[in-house]
Design a protein around this motif. Structure first.
Motif, PDB file in Angstrom:
ATOM      1  N   VAL A  69       5.190 -33.679  23.171  1.00  0.00           N
ATOM      2  CA  VAL A  69       6.119 -32.961  23.766  1.00  0.00           C
ATOM      3  C   VAL A  69       5.431 -31.702  24.110  1.00  0.00           C
ATOM      4  O   VAL A  69       4.341 -31.000  23.468  1.00  0.00           O
ATOM      5  CB  VAL A  69       7.301 -32.507  22.723  1.00  0.00           C
ATOM      6  CG1 VAL A  69       6.601 -31.616  21.576  1.00  0.00           C
ATOM      7  CG2 VAL A  69       8.317 -31.924  23.663  1.00  0.00           C
ATOM      8  N   GLY A  70       5.758 -31.099  25.451  1.00  0.00           N
ATOM      9  CA  GLY A  70       5.090 -29.954  25.972  1.00  0.00           C
ATOM     10  C   GLY A  70       5.305 -28.556  25.318  1.00  0.00           C
ATOM     11  O   GLY A  70       4.414 -27.818  25.543  1.00  0.00           O
ATOM     12  N   TYR A  71       6.338 -28.387  24.653  1.00  0.00           N
ATOM     13  CA  TYR A  71       6.967 -27.329  24.315  1.00  0.00           C
ATOM     14  C   TYR A  71       7.609 -27.351  22.756  1.00  0.00           C
ATOM     15  O   TYR A  71       8.402 -28.137  22.824  1.00  0.00           O
ATOM     16  CB  TYR A  71       7.750 -26.475  25.262  1.00  0.00           C
ATOM     17  CG  TYR A  71       8.318 -25.258  24.545  1.00  0.00           C
ATOM     18  CD1 TYR A  71       7.852 -24.066  24.736  1.00  0.00           C
ATOM     19  CD2 TYR A  71       9.554 -25.043  23.691  1.00  0.00           C
ATOM     20  CE1 TYR A  71       8.082 -22.829  24.633  1.00  0.00           C
ATOM     21  CE2 TYR A  71       9.942 -23.936  23.532  1.00  0.00           C
ATOM     22  CZ  TYR A  71       9.187 -22.777  23.530  1.00  0.00           C
ATOM     23  OH  TYR A  71       9.991 -21.638  23.397  1.00  0.00           O
ATOM     24  N   ILE A  72       7.129 -26.300  21.902  1.00  0.00           N
ATOM     25  CA  ILE A  72       7.742 -26.592  20.596  1.00  0.00           C
ATOM     26  C   ILE A  72       7.841 -25.064  20.406  1.00  0.00           C
ATOM     27  O   ILE A  72       6.836 -24.350  20.107  1.00  0.00           O
ATOM     28  CB  ILE A  72       6.857 -27.184  19.411  1.00  0.00           C
ATOM     29  CG1 ILE A  72       6.488 -28.540  19.851  1.00  0.00           C
ATOM     30  CG2 ILE A  72       7.562 -27.115  18.081  1.00  0.00           C
ATOM     31  CD1 ILE A  72       5.133 -29.142  19.103  1.00  0.00           C
ATOM     32  N   GLY A  73       9.248 -24.622  20.270  1.00  0.00           N
ATOM     33  CA  GLY A  73       9.424 -23.164  19.959  1.00  0.00           C
ATOM     34  C   GLY A  73      10.075 -23.309  18.370  1.00  0.00           C
ATOM     35  O   GLY A  73      11.059 -24.022  18.304  1.00  0.00           O
ATOM     36  N   CYS A 102      13.906 -20.227  27.726  1.00  0.00           N
ATOM     37  CA  CYS A 102      13.995 -21.145  28.731  1.00  0.00           C
ATOM     38  C   CYS A 102      12.602 -20.698  29.819  1.00  0.00           C
ATOM     39  O   CYS A 102      11.906 -21.653  30.404  1.00  0.00           O
ATOM     40  CB  CYS A 102      15.132 -21.450  29.580  1.00  0.00           C
ATOM     41  SG  CYS A 102      16.243 -22.274  28.827  1.00  0.00           S
ATOM     42  N   ALA A 103      12.628 -19.446  29.954  1.00  0.00           N
ATOM     43  CA  ALA A 103      11.605 -18.882  30.592  1.00  0.00           C
ATOM     44  C   ALA A 103       9.968 -19.277  29.919  1.00  0.00           C
ATOM     45  O   ALA A 103       9.280 -19.365  30.717  1.00  0.00           O
ATOM     46  CB  ALA A 103      11.488 -17.419  30.870  1.00  0.00           C
ATOM     47  N   GLU A 104      10.264 -19.136  28.579  1.00  0.00           N
ATOM     48  CA  GLU A 104       9.131 -19.494  28.066  1.00  0.00           C
ATOM     49  C   GLU A 104       8.471 -20.982  28.224  1.00  0.00           C
ATOM     50  O   GLU A 104       7.345 -21.133  28.351  1.00  0.00           O
ATOM     51  CB  GLU A 104       8.894 -19.276  26.353  1.00  0.00           C
ATOM     52  CG  GLU A 104       7.620 -19.260  25.847  1.00  0.00           C
ATOM     53  CD  GLU A 104       7.702 -18.989  24.326  1.00  0.00           C
ATOM     54  OE1 GLU A 104       7.038 -17.923  24.202  1.00  0.00           O
ATOM     55  OE2 GLU A 104       8.498 -19.384  23.606  1.00  0.00           O
ATOM     56  N   ILE A 105       9.456 -21.784  28.212  1.00  0.00           N
ATOM     57  CA  ILE A 105       9.413 -23.128  28.489  1.00  0.00           C
ATOM     58  C   ILE A 105       8.744 -23.269  30.004  1.00  0.00           C
ATOM     59  O   ILE A 105       7.794 -24.072  30.300  1.00  0.00           O
ATOM     60  CB  ILE A 105      10.629 -23.948  28.419  1.00  0.00           C
ATOM     61  CG1 ILE A 105      11.165 -23.951  26.914  1.00  0.00           C
ATOM     62  CG2 ILE A 105      10.410 -25.310  28.709  1.00  0.00           C
ATOM     63  CD1 ILE A 105      12.463 -24.642  26.728  1.00  0.00           C
ATOM     64  N   ILE A 106       9.319 -22.734  30.881  1.00  0.00           N
ATOM     65  CA  ILE A 106       8.855 -22.763  32.276  1.00  0.00           C
ATOM     66  C   ILE A 106       7.435 -22.102  32.354  1.00  0.00           C
ATOM     67  O   ILE A 106       6.620 -23.028  32.739  1.00  0.00           O
ATOM     68  CB  ILE A 106       9.690 -21.971  33.182  1.00  0.00           C
ATOM     69  CG1 ILE A 106      10.986 -22.350  33.279  1.00  0.00           C
ATOM     70  CG2 ILE A 106       9.048 -21.856  34.508  1.00  0.00           C
ATOM     71  CD1 ILE A 106      12.011 -21.723  34.058  1.00  0.00           C
ATOM     72  N   ALA A 107       7.076 -21.208  31.670  1.00  0.00           N
ATOM     73  CA  ALA A 107       5.697 -20.341  31.832  1.00  0.00           C
ATOM     74  C   ALA A 107       4.689 -21.597  31.142  1.00  0.00           C
ATOM     75  O   ALA A 107       3.580 -21.554  31.632  1.00  0.00           O
ATOM     76  CB  ALA A 107       5.824 -18.991  31.072  1.00  0.00           C
ATOM     77  N   ASN A 108       5.074 -22.107  30.057  1.00  0.00           N
ATOM     78  CA  ASN A 108       4.387 -22.895  29.085  1.00  0.00           C
ATOM     79  C   ASN A 108       4.060 -24.246  30.174  1.00  0.00           C
ATOM     80  O   ASN A 108       2.891 -24.613  30.079  1.00  0.00           O
ATOM     81  CB  ASN A 108       5.244 -23.505  28.047  1.00  0.00           C
ATOM     82  CG  ASN A 108       4.286 -23.567  26.812  1.00  0.00           C
ATOM     83  OD1 ASN A 108       3.841 -22.881  26.215  1.00  0.00           O
ATOM     84  ND2 ASN A 108       4.105 -25.101  26.561  1.00  0.00           N
ATOM     85  N   ARG A 109       4.808 -24.734  30.937  1.00  0.00           N
ATOM     86  CA  ARG A 109       4.775 -25.972  31.771  1.00  0.00           C
ATOM     87  C   ARG A 109       3.789 -25.415  32.940  1.00  0.00           C
ATOM     88  O   ARG A 109       2.877 -26.160  33.099  1.00  0.00           O
ATOM     89  CB  ARG A 109       6.047 -26.410  32.153  1.00  0.00           C
ATOM     90  CG  ARG A 109       5.825 -27.646  33.001  1.00  0.00           C
ATOM     91  CD  ARG A 109       7.284 -28.244  33.488  1.00  0.00           C
ATOM     92  NE  ARG A 109       7.250 -27.516  34.844  1.00  0.00           N
ATOM     93  CZ  ARG A 109       8.458 -26.755  35.153  1.00  0.00           C
ATOM     94  NH1 ARG A 109       9.468 -27.124  34.343  1.00  0.00           N
ATOM     95  NH2 ARG A 109       8.526 -25.840  36.252  1.00  0.00           N
ATOM     96  N   THR A 110       4.092 -24.449  33.541  1.00  0.00           N
ATOM     97  CA  THR A 110       3.279 -24.150  34.657  1.00  0.00           C
ATOM     98  C   THR A 110       1.933 -23.419  34.382  1.00  0.00           C
ATOM     99  O   THR A 110       1.118 -23.282  35.223  1.00  0.00           O
ATOM    100  CB  THR A 110       3.928 -22.988  35.559  1.00  0.00           C
ATOM    101  OG1 THR A 110       4.416 -21.889  34.835  1.00  0.00           O
ATOM    102  CG2 THR A 110       5.223 -23.730  36.099  1.00  0.00           C
ATOM    103  N   GLY A 111       1.814 -22.894  33.092  1.00  0.00           N
ATOM    104  CA  GLY A 111       0.648 -22.348  32.690  1.00  0.00           C
ATOM    105  C   GLY A 111       0.340 -20.962  33.247  1.00  0.00           C
ATOM    106  O   GLY A 111      -0.650 -20.339  33.116  1.00  0.00           O
ATOM    107  N   HIS A 112       1.377 -20.352  33.834  1.00  0.00           N
ATOM    108  CA  HIS A 112       1.362 -18.864  34.388  1.00  0.00           C
ATOM    109  C   HIS A 112       1.702 -17.975  32.910  1.00  0.00           C
ATOM    110  O   HIS A 112       1.971 -18.094  32.160  1.00  0.00           O
ATOM    111  CB  HIS A 112       2.700 -18.761  35.249  1.00  0.00           C
ATOM    112  CG  HIS A 112       2.472 -19.215  36.720  1.00  0.00           C
ATOM    113  ND1 HIS A 112       2.617 -18.641  37.993  1.00  0.00           N
ATOM    114  CD2 HIS A 112       1.951 -20.386  36.838  1.00  0.00           C
ATOM    115  CE1 HIS A 112       2.246 -19.215  38.811  1.00  0.00           C
ATOM    116  NE2 HIS A 112       1.996 -20.385  38.280  1.00  0.00           N
TER     117      HIS A 112
END
Lengths: 266, 104
Positions: free
Chosen positions: A184-188, A237-247
């Motif tokens: 999984v790409g994100y674990i919060g 959700c913003a953290e999930i996006i940032a995590n995926r894009t690497g920004h």
């Protein structure tokens, strides 16, 4: 007449991966292939060799979740540009597993839907894990983390997310344990810095290694001063996006001090 | 295209002629990625979108023409001094669309 469209639509509605290849320039513009990951192909671009090469490429593009134009010779030759083919990948929606049927869950499930996630809410307590409380979720499971991961674990990949909101070690320790064993790409993980420090001790005790710990976004969310469940959902959700894009984005994990502090003066 | 499937189905059930416009390529800054789709029915109804609203009007005109002639084609919109680009993208990018009758 509508065989291609129907096959494509059926796969998308059933949430099965499918690719559509369309000749957009060159001989036979508009010719199409519907390609499925197991190699099933419907349609023709006008030449069997071109069909073979494009369907092979489409399977690859689909696996990578890519959509774009590729160029071929009239008989599928590489490094030639007689024919331009638009290969469009349709992947099933990404999965968001939310553990814990708490106040924040409803808001996060709504925000997850907004981003196009297939949202699954799980809690072992049947009183709280009800469809009535989470009508926006695609599925509500009365289950322990093990059962949820037995079902979804193998399907999780870089575009999926696990959000653990329980604050309860008997639930969140096994949830983290199983989550770090997936791709999984994100674990919060929700909880104060103090809660997380105690949680880390327990995770070490059950054998979660440093590599696993490093994947955890805890405390969950970006450091944007969110307070309400809705604001917190947006920060997650913003953290999930940032995590995926690497920004770059300011995660609470990487900051110090109180999560909730009074707004800055001025 | 996912998000317009339900409406497409209704149109097809009603026996309407439909043109489908898909973004296939974006150069520079563009509002929507390849795969963004918009459909236009023979009575001028529109579903979906292919940009931030900059070129939708021109796409409808192209789509209605394609429904009439049955000829599928590539259409590009971008920032240019060329008069061929009657409509532009304010963001400065160029988008390439493939527009065709949904007859497949």
């Amino acid at each position: 007449m509508s065989e291609l469209y129907d096959r494509l639509r059926e796969a998308i509605v059933d949430e099965r991966p499918v690719a559509l290849a369309t000749v957009i320039e060159g001989h036979n513009a508009g010719a199409k292939l519907v390609v499925e990951p197991d190699g099933y192909v419907l349609g023709t671009l006008g030449h069997p060799e071109l069909d073979r090469i494009v369907s092979r490429d489409a399977v690859g593009e689909l696996a990578a979740g890519r959509t774009g134009v590729r160029h071929y010779g009239a008989e599928g030759q590489a490094r030639e540009t007689d024919v331009s083919v638009f290969i469009e990948s349709f992947s099933p929606p990404p999965i968001m597993l939310v553990f814990g049927a708490v106040d924040f869950t409803a808001a996060l499930a709504r925000a997850g839907k907004l981003l196009g996630f297939n949202v699954i809410v799980a809690d072992a307590r049947s009183v709280f894990a009800t469809v009535k409380r989470f009508p926006m979720a695609d599925r509500v499971m009365v289950a322990w983390p093990d059962e949820v991961f037995d079902h979804y674990g193998d399907r999780l990949g870089p575009h999926d997310a696990v959000c653990i909101l329980t604050h309860d070690p008997k639930f969140d320790v096994p949830a983290v344990q199983r989550a770090v064993a997936t791709d999984v790409g994100y674990i919060g993980v929700m909880g104060s810095r103090r809660t997380h420090a105690t949680r880390l001790e327990r995770l070490h005790e059950v054998g979660v290694d440093q590599k696993g710990i490093d994947r955890l976004m805890a405390p969950i969310g970006l450091d944007i001063g969110s307070r309400t469940p809705e604001e917190t959902a947006i920060s997650v959700c913003a953290e999930i996006i940032a995590n995926r894009t690497g920004h770059a984005a300011p995660s609470l994990r990487d900051s110090e001090g109180p999560i909730h502090r009074p707004p800055a003066e001025g | 295209m996912k998000e317009i499937l339900a409406d497409l189905n209704t149109w097809r059930a009603e026996g309407r002629q439909v043109a489908l416009a898909r973004v296939v390529n974006v150069e520079g800054s563009g509002p929507r990625d390849p795969g963004a789709a918009m459909a236009v029915s023979d009575n001028g109804d529109v579903i979906g979108s292919v940009s931030g609203g900059c070129v939708e009007g021109a796409v409808v005109a192209e789509a209605l023409d394609i429904l009439e002639t049955g000829e599928r084609r590539m259409v590009s919109f971008g920032y240019s001094d060329d008069e061929a680009f009657a409509v532009g993208l304010t963001c400065g990018g160029t988008i390439h669309l493939f527009i065709e009758p949904l007859d497949w």
